[in-house]
Enzyme design. Sequence first.
Site, PDB file in Angstrom:
ATOM      1  N   ASP A 176      31.377  63.326   9.254  1.00 40.58           N
ATOM      2  CA  ASP A 176      32.332  62.221   9.361  1.00 40.58           C
ATOM      3  C   ASP A 176      33.653  62.731   8.846  1.00 40.58           C
ATOM      4  O   ASP A 176      33.687  63.625   7.993  1.00 40.58           O
ATOM      5  CB  ASP A 176      31.909  61.018   8.501  1.00 40.58           C
ATOM      6  CG  ASP A 176      32.249  61.239   7.036  1.00 40.58           C
ATOM      7  OD1 ASP A 176      31.523  61.995   6.369  1.00 40.58           O
ATOM      8  OD2 ASP A 176      33.273  60.719   6.563  1.00 40.58           O
ATOM      9  N   CYS A 210      39.404  61.125  29.369  1.00 42.16           N
ATOM     10  CA  CYS A 210      39.447  59.864  28.622  1.00 42.16           C
ATOM     11  C   CYS A 210      40.394  58.863  29.285  1.00 42.16           C
ATOM     12  O   CYS A 210      41.247  59.237  30.086  1.00 42.16           O
ATOM     13  CB  CYS A 210      39.824  60.096  27.152  1.00 42.16           C
ATOM     14  SG  CYS A 210      41.587  60.060  26.800  1.00 42.16           S
ATOM     15  N   ASP A 242      28.511  54.785   2.864  1.00 39.94           N
ATOM     16  CA  ASP A 242      28.571  55.690   1.721  1.00 39.94           C
ATOM     17  C   ASP A 242      28.255  54.892   0.463  1.00 39.94           C
ATOM     18  O   ASP A 242      28.043  53.679   0.530  1.00 39.94           O
ATOM     19  CB  ASP A 242      29.928  56.391   1.656  1.00 39.94           C
ATOM     20  CG  ASP A 242      31.085  55.407   1.532  1.00 39.94           C
ATOM     21  OD1 ASP A 242      30.832  54.196   1.325  1.00 39.94           O
ATOM     22  OD2 ASP A 242      32.238  55.832   1.664  1.00 39.94           O
ATOM     23  N   HIS A 286      41.868  58.653  22.610  1.00 42.45           N
ATOM     24  CA  HIS A 286      41.874  60.066  23.013  1.00 42.45           C
ATOM     25  C   HIS A 286      41.294  60.969  21.919  1.00 42.45           C
ATOM     26  O   HIS A 286      40.437  61.808  22.196  1.00 42.45           O
ATOM     27  CB  HIS A 286      43.284  60.544  23.375  1.00 42.45           C
ATOM     28  CG  HIS A 286      43.348  62.028  23.503  1.00 42.45           C
ATOM     29  ND1 HIS A 286      42.914  62.695  24.630  1.00 42.45           N
ATOM     30  CD2 HIS A 286      43.697  62.994  22.611  1.00 42.45           C
ATOM     31  CE1 HIS A 286      43.008  64.004  24.420  1.00 42.45           C
ATOM     32  NE2 HIS A 286      43.482  64.203  23.211  1.00 42.45           N
ATOM     33  N   CYS A 322      44.194  59.704  28.893  1.00 40.97           N
ATOM     34  CA  CYS A 322      44.692  60.821  29.712  1.00 40.97           C
ATOM     35  C   CYS A 322      44.633  60.521  31.203  1.00 40.97           C
ATOM     36  O   CYS A 322      45.408  61.068  31.978  1.00 40.97           O
ATOM     37  CB  CYS A 322      43.921  62.094  29.382  1.00 40.97           C
ATOM     38  SG  CYS A 322      44.255  62.677  27.710  1.00 40.97           S
ATOM     39  N   CYS A 362      41.395  66.220  30.422  1.00 37.90           N
ATOM     40  CA  CYS A 362      40.634  65.284  29.580  1.00 37.90           C
ATOM     41  C   CYS A 362      40.328  64.029  30.403  1.00 37.90           C
ATOM     42  O   CYS A 362      41.231  63.422  30.969  1.00 37.90           O
ATOM     43  CB  CYS A 362      41.428  64.911  28.331  1.00 37.90           C
ATOM     44  SG  CYS A 362      40.622  63.633  27.339  1.00 37.90           S
TER      45      CYS A 362
HETATM   46 ZN   LIG Z   1      42.283  62.216  26.600  1.00 39.41          ZN
END
Ligand SMILES: [Zn+2]
Length: 400
Positions: A272, A312, A99, A341, A315, A310
């Site tokens: 963002d 990820c 930025d 996560h 998880c 999920c």
């Molecule tokens: Zn997750």
Amino acid sequence: MKAATPDKMRFQLLARDPSSRARRGRIETSHGVIDTPAFMPVGTQGTVKTLSPQDLENLGVQIFLANTYHLYLRPGHQVVAELGGLHSFASWPHPILTDSGGYQVYSLAQIRRISEEGVYFQSHLDGSTHFLSPEKAMEIQEALGADIIMTLDECTPYPTTPEYARASMEMTTRWAARCRQAHRRNQQSLFAVAQGSVFLDLRRECIQRLLDLGFEGYALGGLSVGESKSQLYEVVEGCAELLPADTPRYLMGVGTPEDLLECIALGMDLFDCVMPTRHARNGSLFTRFGRLSIKNAKYLKDPRPLDEGCPCYTCQHFSRAYLRHLFLADEILGLRLNTLHNLHFYLDLMRQARQAIEGGYFSRFKEDVLADLRSRPEREASQELEGLGGPADAKRVGKD
Ligand SMILES: [Zn+2]
């Protein structure tokens, strides 16, 4: 327009959704590809807090945002330049956006004076006095070496009067022209920031002036600063339809999963926000059915993963009970797992959005996701989130 060179950014429009303005695109930079719509995690100090570049790669992050203000004050843009630029310094060989530094000057530093020339401000670190002008913003960002850099703008305070918003917008466009003039490094793409508060006529006038100057991308700044959702969407819709189809469109600092989907539908490409990373460190975790607060007592013995379904790392390996324990014990791993996560949630949402646009079913996808997100009882969610600090609080602390 400046002459194109081989390492210049390219933007390709790959697909359009038939029932909304959503677009699927691809930005090619000399450091790699960015599939749009894209979410850019915020890496304030040249690092996405708690994660390594390898973590980001594993999450599928293609670009992150670093804050010029912070890197200018510490370690200093010249230090970063001497060490080979931000890509090398942070060991991130993929695209980076910086930025202009303006936003943090307005939100973190003590401003001494704003004039046509630029902004005098005092560092929030040690009180030292600095001057940020459009030319200086270009010099700092060129030293940092990001792939996409931003013009210096005045982030118009909210609420404001139409008179102030006009004067501020006009100065922002003059500063954009100076940035364009001062911009040297051809392999860095300069995006212009449009202001104008919630006044659509001012926003559109600003965009028209920026289009006359000609930039490689256009951003909407000064949103998500306290205006209502309907104002936000109205401004985005009214601005997006003016922006050329063949350049990327970046909505700065926005927002919630709902905001991302609504603004993708209005034709925005890049986003963002500190929300997923900051909320993660506050123990506020995104799930398909809304957010949950991991410190809640009801998770004491909860063996389920944070978000069933999920994929990820967090998880797949840890229970809510363990994540709650880590959070209450102030363990660093808790912050990392929560961040993994939440960022996975955001990036996966964008991946699915891109697929839905390609498949021509984005509007249905959006309604399904929004219905799921709203299915969690409001009262339960807000009770859990009490005291965590909302967007207003986030803005005060600054981006990270
Ligand atoms: Zn997750």
